[in-house]
Write a protein that holds these residues in place. Structure first.
Motif, PDB file in Angstrom:
ATOM      1  N   ARG A   1     -34.686  32.334 -52.930  1.00  0.00           N
ATOM      2  CA  ARG A   1     -33.846  33.071 -53.880  1.00  0.00           C
ATOM      3  C   ARG A   1     -33.758  32.345 -55.224  1.00  0.00           C
ATOM      4  O   ARG A   1     -33.565  32.977 -56.271  1.00  0.00           O
ATOM      5  CB  ARG A   1     -32.455  33.267 -53.295  1.00  0.00           C
ATOM      6  CG  ARG A   1     -32.421  34.214 -52.101  1.00  0.00           C
ATOM      7  CD  ARG A   1     -31.006  34.602 -51.729  1.00  0.00           C
ATOM      8  NE  ARG A   1     -30.989  35.529 -50.610  1.00  0.00           N
ATOM      9  CZ  ARG A   1     -30.731  35.196 -49.355  1.00  0.00           C
ATOM     10  NH1 ARG A   1     -30.457  33.918 -49.066  1.00  0.00           N
ATOM     11  NH2 ARG A   1     -30.753  36.089 -48.395  1.00  0.00           N
ATOM     12  N   LYS A   2     -33.920  31.043 -55.216  1.00  0.00           N
ATOM     13  CA  LYS A   2     -33.823  30.273 -56.449  1.00  0.00           C
ATOM     14  C   LYS A   2     -35.163  30.160 -57.172  1.00  0.00           C
ATOM     15  O   LYS A   2     -35.220  30.267 -58.411  1.00  0.00           O
ATOM     16  CB  LYS A   2     -33.289  28.871 -56.129  1.00  0.00           C
ATOM     17  CG  LYS A   2     -33.095  28.003 -57.363  1.00  0.00           C
ATOM     18  CD  LYS A   2     -32.529  26.646 -56.973  1.00  0.00           C
ATOM     19  CE  LYS A   2     -32.343  25.765 -58.212  1.00  0.00           C
ATOM     20  NZ  LYS A   2     -31.799  24.438 -57.861  1.00  0.00           N
ATOM     21  N   ASN A   3     -36.276  29.992 -56.421  1.00  0.00           N
ATOM     22  CA  ASN A   3     -37.574  29.706 -57.040  1.00  0.00           C
ATOM     23  C   ASN A   3     -38.645  30.750 -56.743  1.00  0.00           C
ATOM     24  O   ASN A   3     -39.744  30.660 -57.308  1.00  0.00           O
ATOM     25  CB  ASN A   3     -38.097  28.337 -56.565  1.00  0.00           C
ATOM     26  CG  ASN A   3     -37.120  27.223 -56.825  1.00  0.00           C
ATOM     27  OD1 ASN A   3     -36.912  26.826 -57.966  1.00  0.00           O
ATOM     28  ND2 ASN A   3     -36.497  26.720 -55.763  1.00  0.00           N
ATOM     29  N   GLY A   4     -38.364  31.688 -55.859  1.00  0.00           N
ATOM     30  CA  GLY A   4     -39.401  32.614 -55.438  1.00  0.00           C
ATOM     31  C   GLY A   4     -40.247  32.018 -54.328  1.00  0.00           C
ATOM     32  O   GLY A   4     -40.186  30.812 -54.052  1.00  0.00           O
ATOM     33  N   VAL A   5     -41.070  32.861 -53.692  1.00  0.00           N
ATOM     34  CA  VAL A   5     -41.872  32.388 -52.555  1.00  0.00           C
ATOM     35  C   VAL A   5     -42.886  31.348 -53.010  1.00  0.00           C
ATOM     36  O   VAL A   5     -43.013  30.265 -52.425  1.00  0.00           O
ATOM     37  CB  VAL A   5     -42.576  33.578 -51.871  1.00  0.00           C
ATOM     38  CG1 VAL A   5     -43.481  33.074 -50.740  1.00  0.00           C
ATOM     39  CG2 VAL A   5     -41.555  34.561 -51.319  1.00  0.00           C
ATOM     40  N   LEU A   6     -43.621  31.645 -54.083  1.00  0.00           N
ATOM     41  CA  LEU A   6     -44.636  30.700 -54.543  1.00  0.00           C
ATOM     42  C   LEU A   6     -43.995  29.424 -55.085  1.00  0.00           C
ATOM     43  O   LEU A   6     -44.491  28.317 -54.851  1.00  0.00           O
ATOM     44  CB  LEU A   6     -45.504  31.357 -55.619  1.00  0.00           C
ATOM     45  CG  LEU A   6     -46.360  32.533 -55.154  1.00  0.00           C
ATOM     46  CD1 LEU A   6     -47.138  33.116 -56.321  1.00  0.00           C
ATOM     47  CD2 LEU A   6     -47.319  32.108 -54.055  1.00  0.00           C
ATOM     48  N   GLY A   7     -42.893  29.564 -55.831  1.00  0.00           N
ATOM     49  CA  GLY A   7     -42.218  28.389 -56.361  1.00  0.00           C
ATOM     50  C   GLY A   7     -41.660  27.501 -55.272  1.00  0.00           C
ATOM     51  O   GLY A   7     -41.701  26.265 -55.377  1.00  0.00           O
ATOM     52  N   ALA A   8     -41.134  28.111 -54.200  1.00  0.00           N
ATOM     53  CA  ALA A   8     -40.588  27.328 -53.090  1.00  0.00           C
ATOM     54  C   ALA A   8     -41.680  26.541 -52.378  1.00  0.00           C
ATOM     55  O   ALA A   8     -41.473  25.401 -51.952  1.00  0.00           O
ATOM     56  CB  ALA A   8     -39.861  28.242 -52.118  1.00  0.00           C
ATOM     57  N   ARG A   9     -42.861  27.125 -52.267  1.00  0.00           N
ATOM     58  CA  ARG A   9     -43.956  26.447 -51.566  1.00  0.00           C
ATOM     59  C   ARG A   9     -44.506  25.279 -52.373  1.00  0.00           C
ATOM     60  O   ARG A   9     -45.070  24.338 -51.812  1.00  0.00           O
ATOM     61  CB  ARG A   9     -45.077  27.432 -51.266  1.00  0.00           C
ATOM     62  CG  ARG A   9     -44.716  28.456 -50.208  1.00  0.00           C
ATOM     63  CD  ARG A   9     -45.938  29.237 -49.778  1.00  0.00           C
ATOM     64  NE  ARG A   9     -46.952  28.378 -49.215  1.00  0.00           N
ATOM     65  CZ  ARG A   9     -48.145  28.799 -48.778  1.00  0.00           C
ATOM     66  NH1 ARG A   9     -48.439  30.088 -48.863  1.00  0.00           N
ATOM     67  NH2 ARG A   9     -49.010  27.957 -48.280  1.00  0.00           N
ATOM     68  N   LYS A  10     -44.365  25.337 -53.718  1.00  0.00           N
ATOM     69  CA  LYS A  10     -44.876  24.251 -54.552  1.00  0.00           C
ATOM     70  C   LYS A  10     -44.000  23.010 -54.488  1.00  0.00           C
ATOM     71  O   LYS A  10     -44.450  21.912 -54.821  1.00  0.00           O
ATOM     72  CB  LYS A  10     -45.010  24.735 -55.993  1.00  0.00           C
ATOM     73  CG  LYS A  10     -46.113  25.772 -56.195  1.00  0.00           C
ATOM     74  CD  LYS A  10     -46.203  26.211 -57.640  1.00  0.00           C
ATOM     75  CE  LYS A  10     -47.311  27.256 -57.808  1.00  0.00           C
ATOM     76  NZ  LYS A  10     -47.398  27.724 -59.217  1.00  0.00           N
ATOM     77  N   LEU A  11     -42.743  23.188 -54.089  1.00  0.00           N
ATOM     78  CA  LEU A  11     -41.866  22.035 -53.949  1.00  0.00           C
ATOM     79  C   LEU A  11     -42.282  21.207 -52.746  1.00  0.00           C
ATOM     80  O   LEU A  11     -42.755  21.743 -51.742  1.00  0.00           O
ATOM     81  CB  LEU A  11     -40.416  22.494 -53.798  1.00  0.00           C
ATOM     82  CG  LEU A  11     -39.836  23.304 -54.982  1.00  0.00           C
ATOM     83  CD1 LEU A  11     -38.454  23.823 -54.625  1.00  0.00           C
ATOM     84  CD2 LEU A  11     -39.782  22.454 -56.239  1.00  0.00           C
ATOM     85  N   GLY A  12     -42.080  19.892 -52.828  1.00  0.00           N
ATOM     86  CA  GLY A  12     -42.466  19.025 -51.714  1.00  0.00           C
ATOM     87  C   GLY A  12     -41.718  19.356 -50.444  1.00  0.00           C
ATOM     88  O   GLY A  12     -42.299  19.529 -49.366  1.00  0.00           O
ATOM     89  N   SER A  13     -40.397  19.473 -50.537  1.00  0.00           N
ATOM     90  CA  SER A  13     -39.600  19.810 -49.352  1.00  0.00           C
ATOM     91  C   SER A  13     -39.860  21.240 -48.924  1.00  0.00           C
ATOM     92  O   SER A  13     -39.832  21.565 -47.730  1.00  0.00           O
ATOM     93  CB  SER A  13     -38.114  19.596 -49.663  1.00  0.00           C
ATOM     94  OG  SER A  13     -37.724  20.390 -50.791  1.00  0.00           O
TER      95      SER A  13
END
Length: 504
Positions: free
Chosen positions: A341-353
Motif C-alpha cells: 500500500r505504501k510502495n506498490g507491488v514492484l516498489g515493495a519487491r525492490k526493498l531488501g526486506s
C-alpha cells in the motif's frame, strides 16, 4: 495446359514450369502463368514454391504426383521439415499447396535465419553433362540451391550466373537458355562439400513425423552427456566449441554467417545445447552432427531424436499454512500489505526486506500472495500519442503532389497505382498501414491513382498520337502492339473506345 512436362528426379518445380514454357514456345512470363496456374500474380520461387495444387492438377494424368510428393521430392522443404514442429509442418504444407503470399518463408524462419539465401541462379557443369547424356536436356537440380552453400555435393564448386530470380518476380528461367551467359565460379572447400552432402541426405528422408522442440532439447543434452561434456546440469560449452572448431575452420563458419565467439553467451552453438525455444537451421544442426556423429546418417539421428520420451512438468501451488503457525502467517501478510500500500507491488519487491518477505510468502502462501498482488497491481494509463498524424498527413500529401510532375506519363511508363505512388515515399510501409489515420492521403490516392482502364486508355491514346505525328497508318494491330496491349486483356471501357475509333 496440354503436354505439361513430367518432373525429372530431384528437379525443382521452378525448373519444370520453365521447361513447360520452352516446350510450348511461350516467351511472355504472364502468359505462362496463365497457362499453368490460371493466375497472373504467381511469383516464381526456387526453394519453397506455392500453388503446388495447380501443378499436381497439371500432372494428374500421370497418376503418381501427389501434392505431398511434389513438395518432398521437388522442393527444398525436406531440409526444413525435420527441425520444425509437427503443427508447423502441416501448416507449411497447406501454405505451399495454395497461395501463401510469402508466409511460408516467415513460417519456416527463412526470412530471419542467420543463413543467407543467395538468389543467383547457378549450376554444376559436370552434372549438366550427365543430364544431357541421360535425359537429352538440362534442368535445375535441388542440390544446387541449398541455402548458404554454393557447391555441388558430388563435384564441388558451382558456376554462378549473373541472373537473380528476384530480378523478375514472375519469370521462370530455363537452364538451357542461360548457358551462353557470362559465368563466375564459386569458391569451394571440402568442409562445404561435406555440408552439401549432409543436406542432400536430408532430401532423401521419407515422409514422417518430426521431433518436437522438447525432444531436440533432450537429444542435445544427452549428446553432451554421452561425450562427457557436462558436469551435472552444466554444459561444458568451451569444450564443445573446441570440438567444432577442430572439424570446421573459422573461415568456413564465417562464410556461412555462423561465426562462433566463445565469449558471447548468445552464440548459436551454446543455444542449441540449451532449451530449444525456436528452431535451428539445417546447417547449424549439420555442423554439430558432423562434429560429433560422423558415422550416423541424418535419418538415423532424426529417428533417434523422435524416439526420445519427454515428460511435461506440471507445477502446482501448494498451501503450507497447515505447517506454519497461523499467527506467523498473519504477521507476514500484514507486513506485505503495508509495504504494498505504501510502495506498490514492484516498489515493495525492490526493498531488501520486501524482497525477502515476498520470497517467504511465495514459498508458503502462494495463492493468497498472487491474489493480493493482482488486486493491487499498478494500472497503466494509455500513453500519450507520440506522433502527430495530422501533421504527417499534410507532409505526405505535399510529397505526393511533388511526385506527380516527375512521373513519366508516356505509354511505356508504369501505371500510377496507389502502390506505385506510395513506393516513392521513404516510409511507404508506415503510410500504407495507417491510411485510416491519414484522410488527405486517402483522398489523394482515390483521386489520382490510375485504374487499369485509365492506364490502358492512356497507352492507347499516346500511341495513336505518336503514330499520327510520324504519319504512320493507324492500323488496329499496330496500335495494340505498339501500346503493348492484348485484345484478350482489354477492359470493357477500353474495348468500347477502341471500337469507336474504327481503326482498320
Amino acid at each position: 495446359m496440354h503436354n505439361f512436362p513430367v518432373p525429372y528426379p530431384n528437379e525443382l518445380l521452378y525448373s519444370t514450369v520453365a521447361r513447360a514454357g520452352v516446350y510450348q514456345g511461350i516467351t511472355s512470363p504472364k502468359q505462362l502463368l496463365d497457362e499453368v496456374f490460371n493466375d497472373r500474380k504467381v511469383v516464381a520461387t526456387l526453394d519453397l514454391p506455392c500453388h503446388v495444387q495447380a501443378l499436381a492438377q497439371q500432372l494428374r494424368r500421370t497418376g503418381r504426383f501427389s501434392i505431398q510428393e511434389l513438395i518432398y521430392q521437388h522442393t527444398l522443404f525436406p531440409i526444413y521439415s525435420p527441425f520444425i514442429t509437427e503443427a508447423r509442418k502441416k501448416r507449411a504444407i497447406q501454405l505451399m499447396t495454395a497461395c501463401s503470399q510469402g508466409a511460408i518463408h516467415l513460417l519456416l524462419g527463412v526470412a530471419a535465419s542467420r543463413v543467407q539465401v543467395n538468389d543467383y541462379l547457378r549450376y554444376c557443369p559436370e552434372c549438366l553433362k550427365r543430364q544431357y547424356q541421360q535425359y537429352g536436356e538440362h534442368f535445375w537440380l535441388r542440390s544446387w540451391f541449398f541455402p548458404g552453400l554454393q557447391v555441388c555435393p558430388e563435384h564441388g564448386a558451382l558456376t554462378i550466373l549473373p541472373i537473380r530470380t528476384s530480378a523478375h518476380r514472375h519469370q521462370f528461367h530455363s537452364l538451357t537458355s542461360l548457358l551462353s551467359d557470362d559465368v563466375v565460379d564459386a569458391a569451394s572447400c571440402s568442409e562445404l562439400i561435406q555440408l552439401a552432402r549432409f543436406a542432400s541426405q536430408l532430401l532423401t528422408i521419407p515422409f514422417g513425423g518430426s521431433p518436437s522442440l522438447e525432444q531436440w532439447t533432450s537429444f542435445y543434452r544427452n549428446l553432451a552427456v554421452d561425450f562427457r561434456l557436462s558436469r551435472g546440469n552444466h554444459i561444458r560449452h568451451d569444450e564443445i566449441y573446441e570440438r567444432v572448431i577442430h572439424q570446421f575452420q573459422k573461415s568456413t563458419l564465417a562464410q556461412l554467417h555462423l561465426q562462433l565467439d566463445p565469449t558471447k553467451d548468445s552464440s548459436w552453438l551454446k543455444n542449441i545445447f540449451r532449451k530449444h525455444r525456436k528452431t535451428f537451421s539445417y546447417l547449424e544442426h549439420g555442423i554439430v552432427w558432423l562434429s560429433f556423429l560422423v558415422d550416423m546418417k541424418p535419418d538415423e539421428i532424426i529417428q533417434h531424436a523422435h524416439r526420445i520420451a519427454t515428460c511435461a512438468k506440471v507445477f502446482t501451488y501448494t498451501v503450507k499454512s497447515s505447517v506454519i503457525e497461523q499467527c506467523e502467517l498473519n504477521i507476514k501478510r500484514r507486513l506485505w500489505q503495508k509495504l504494498v500500500r505504501k510502495n506498490g507491488v514492484l516498489g515493495a519487491r525492490k526493498l531488501g526486506s520486501g524482497n525477502a518477505l515476498y520470497a517467504w510468502l511465495y514459498r508458503n502462501d502462494t495463492p493468497w500472495l498472487l491474489n493480493f498482488n493482482s488486486e493491487h497491481k499498478m494500472r497503466r494509463t494509455n500513453p500519450e500519442q507520440k506522433l502527430n498524424w495530422h501533421l504527417r498527413d499534410l507532409n505526405t500529401v505535399r510529397q505526393l503532389y511533388r511526385l506527380l510532375p516527375a512521373v513519366d506519363v508516356c505509354y511505356t511508363g508504369p501505371r500510377l497505382s496507389a502502390n506505385f505512388l506510395l513506393t516513392k515515399l521513404k516510409n511507404k510501409s508506415t503510410i500504407e498501414k495507417n491510411l485510416s489515420k491519414l484522410p488527405l492521403v486517402s483522398m489523394f490516392l482515390a483521386r489520382y491513382a490510375e485504374t487499369v482502364t485509365e492506364y490502358q486508355l492512356r497507352r492507347l491514346v499516346n500511341t495513336c498520337i505518336e503514330l499520327s505525328d510520324n504519319s504512320e497508318s493507324l492500323k488496329k494491330w499496330v496500335v495494340l502492339r505498339k501500346a503493348g496491349l492484348s485484345e484478350e486483356r482489354l477492359c470493357a471501357d477500353t474495348q468500347k473506345v477502341l471500337a469507336e475509333m474504327k481503326l482498320f
